[in-house]
Design a protein around this motif. Structure first.
Motif, short mmCIF file in Angstrom:
data_model
loop_
_atom_site.label_atom_id
_atom_site.label_comp_id
_atom_site.label_asym_id
_atom_site.label_seq_id
_atom_site.Cartn_x
_atom_site.Cartn_y
_atom_site.Cartn_z
N GLY A 128 -78.89 23.26 13.84
CA GLY A 128 -78.08 21.87 12.81
C GLY A 128 -78.91 21.41 11.73
O GLY A 128 -78.79 21.04 10.81
N ALA A 187 -73.26 17.97 17.16
CA ALA A 187 -73.40 16.71 15.78
C ALA A 187 -71.67 15.98 16.13
O ALA A 187 -72.14 14.78 15.80
CB ALA A 187 -73.19 17.55 14.98
N GLN A 198 -77.04 15.51 10.67
CA GLN A 198 -76.79 14.27 11.18
C GLN A 198 -77.39 13.12 9.90
O GLN A 198 -77.13 11.98 9.72
CB GLN A 198 -76.54 13.74 12.96
#
Ligand code: 6PG
Length: 215
Positions: A128, A187, A198
């Motif tokens: 991420g 996400a 994010q």
């Protein structure tokens, strides 16, 4: 979040390049931040193939993140861009703003893009991360525009922070390959997952290949 899905990584990066050019086009003062990684590399190649579509002399180049290595080191994101885009297009040295020193970078951003960059290309790591904003990094909540970070493998990095990146007019996230499908799904479906990507908010545009979008 706006999403474009195309069959191959090359097509996804080409669509991102088209969108970045559209964001930069017709502006007297244009600012663009680039990234490394495979998505960055494909996007640089696609931009280079579109060299005739923009007056590049109006563009100031920045980097979303950088490894703390000499600019001619094989791991330098600036070095990658120099090879694939800046040198082939003959971009003036005065328009190149490699990320080497946080204070200098903040001064340059303040001078040339005080309200935010016009266009930013980012990638997505399978944990991420984006730019060099790794999970749990204090840079994620810093109010500074540029921060020092360390990758999970211990590599020292510099990165633009969400506090600054979020001001960009247009952000293109390029994520390709089956290795990204779980994080792309997370996400997109779990707003409280707390992934670094994010932290950019919902406005960023995603450019995915079929494999990354396959969940
Ligand atoms: C870098 C980056 C980094 C990258 C992601 C995704 O310099 O490594 O800017 O954030 O975009 O790690 O990399 P891939 O596109 O190679 O998966």
């Amino acid at each position: 979040m706006p999403r474009t899905v195309l069959p191959t990584p090359q097509e996804a990066a080409a669509a991102a390049a088209d969108a970045l050019l559209a964001a930069l086009e017709g502006k007297d003062k244009a600012t663009l931040a680039l990234s490394g990684g495979s998505g960055g590399e494909l996007t640089l190649e696609a931009l280079s193939r579109r060299r005739s579509q923009l007056d590049w002399s109006k563009v100031d180049f920045f980097w979303a993140d950088e490894r703390r290595v000499p600019l001619d080191h094989p791991r330098s994101n600036y070095g990658l861009a120099r090879r694939l885009l800046l040198d082939p297009l003959g971009i003036a040295e005065s328009r190149r703003h490699p990320l080497v020193d946080p204070a200098k970078a903040e001064r340059e951003l303040l001078a040339l893009a005080p309200d935010g960059l016009l266009a930013v290309q980012l990638g997505l790591g399978d944990d991420g991360h984006t730019a060099s904003l790794f999970p749990g990094s204090p840079a994620l909540t810093s109010s500074a525009w540029v921060a020092e970070t360390t990758s999970p493998s211990g590599e020292p990095r510099l990165t633009l922070t969400p506090a600054y990146l979020k001001r960009a007019v247009f952000i293109a996230i390029v994520a390709t390959g089956a290795g990204k499908k779980d994080v792309v799904e997370k996400a997109s479906t779990d707003p409280s997952a707390g992934l670094p990507i994010q932290a950019l908010g919902p406005r960023a545009s995603w450019f995915l290949d079929d494999a990354a979008a396959s969940n």
